[in-house]
Design an enzyme around this catalytic site. Structure first.
Site, PDB file in Angstrom:
ATOM      1  N   GLY A  62      -2.507   6.173  -3.538  1.00 40.76           N
ATOM      2  CA  GLY A  62      -1.546   5.483  -4.387  1.00 40.76           C
ATOM      3  C   GLY A  62      -0.591   4.676  -3.527  1.00 40.76           C
ATOM      4  N   CYS A  93      -6.864   5.244   0.084  1.00 45.92           N
ATOM      5  CA  CYS A  93      -6.054   4.210  -0.557  1.00 45.92           C
ATOM      6  C   CYS A  93      -4.946   3.701   0.371  1.00 45.92           C
ATOM      7  CB  CYS A  93      -5.527   4.766  -1.881  1.00 45.92           C
ATOM      8  SG  CYS A  93      -4.826   3.552  -3.001  1.00 45.92           S
ATOM      9  N   HIS A  94      -3.679   3.908   0.016  1.00 49.95           N
ATOM     10  CA  HIS A  94      -2.536   3.480   0.837  1.00 49.95           C
ATOM     11  C   HIS A  94      -2.083   4.582   1.803  1.00 49.95           C
ATOM     12  CE1 HIS A  94      -2.398   0.437  -2.302  1.00 49.95           C
ATOM     13  NE2 HIS A  94      -1.590  -0.275  -1.532  1.00 49.95           N
ATOM     14  N   GLY A  95      -2.762   5.720   1.798  1.00 51.06           N
ATOM     15  CA  GLY A  95      -2.429   6.827   2.681  1.00 51.06           C
ATOM     16  C   GLY A  95      -2.353   6.457   4.159  1.00 51.06           C
ATOM     17  N   TRP A  97      -0.864   4.218   5.595  1.00 54.47           N
ATOM     18  CA  TRP A  97       0.480   3.802   6.010  1.00 54.47           C
ATOM     19  C   TRP A  97       1.156   4.905   6.816  1.00 54.47           C
ATOM     20  CZ3 TRP A  97       2.408   1.482   0.765  1.00 54.47           C
ATOM     21  CH2 TRP A  97       2.228   0.100   0.770  1.00 54.47           C
TER      22      TRP A  97
END
Length: 169
Positions: A62, A93-95, A97
């Protein structure tokens, strides 16, 4: 999203014990598709969590959760400790980052939500557009559509790492 992964691991009979570690106490809620997902109880506060107490780490996907985690030094230190110890890490996903903030992406092959491509390349990673990528102790995936393949790869990575660790003891 973490709840979906945890439930999937349990349903598949992997024998994994899962714990939700969060900067917030009480309950957390993930995002599922275009609406809020299930609300789940927090098992351990981030302040009380020690990477030494866990065998593997699944970072949430997410946008909101990874964005919030990467700004919290304790969360970044927690993630970094898994990589420093060579423990398996799964990220979707956005993990990534949070993994960028922790530092261990340089030289790694990784996938993610497409909007992270530039961030990952700037951090020294080799970004690829594939459903699942395993690079050493890390498995990464792009999006919820990839969950079946991601879950399979994650369970395989986690169980293989645990098997090897048990035979070293």
């Amino acid at each position: 999203m973490p709840g979906n992964h945890c439930a999937s691991i349990h349903k598949r009979g992997s024998g994994a014990e899962t714990r939700i570690v969060s900067p917030r106490s009480g309950r957390v809620r993930g995002w599922q598709s275009k609406e809020w997902g299930d609300e789940l109880p927090v098992d351990v506060s981030l302040d009380d969590a020690r990477a030494d107490d866990y065998d593997a780490l699944l970072l949430p996907g997410g946008v909101m959760n990874p964005d919030a985690l990467r700004w919290q030094p304790k969360a970044v230190e927690f993630v970094k400790a898994f990589f420093d110890a060579g423990k398996p890490v799964a990220v979707i996903c956005h993990g990534p980052w949070t993994v960028i903030e922790a530092g261990p992406v340089k030289g790694r092959r990784i996938t993610s939500w497409p909007s992270l491509k530039t961030d990952l390349k700037n951090a020294g990673a080799q970004w690829v557009d594939e459903p699942v990528v395993v690079d050493g102790n890390m498995v990464s995936s792009r999006k919820p559509d990839d969950l079946p393949a991601f879950n399979d790869a994650m369970v395989t990575l986690f169980s293989t790492a645990l098997h090897h660790a048990a035979h070293r003891e």
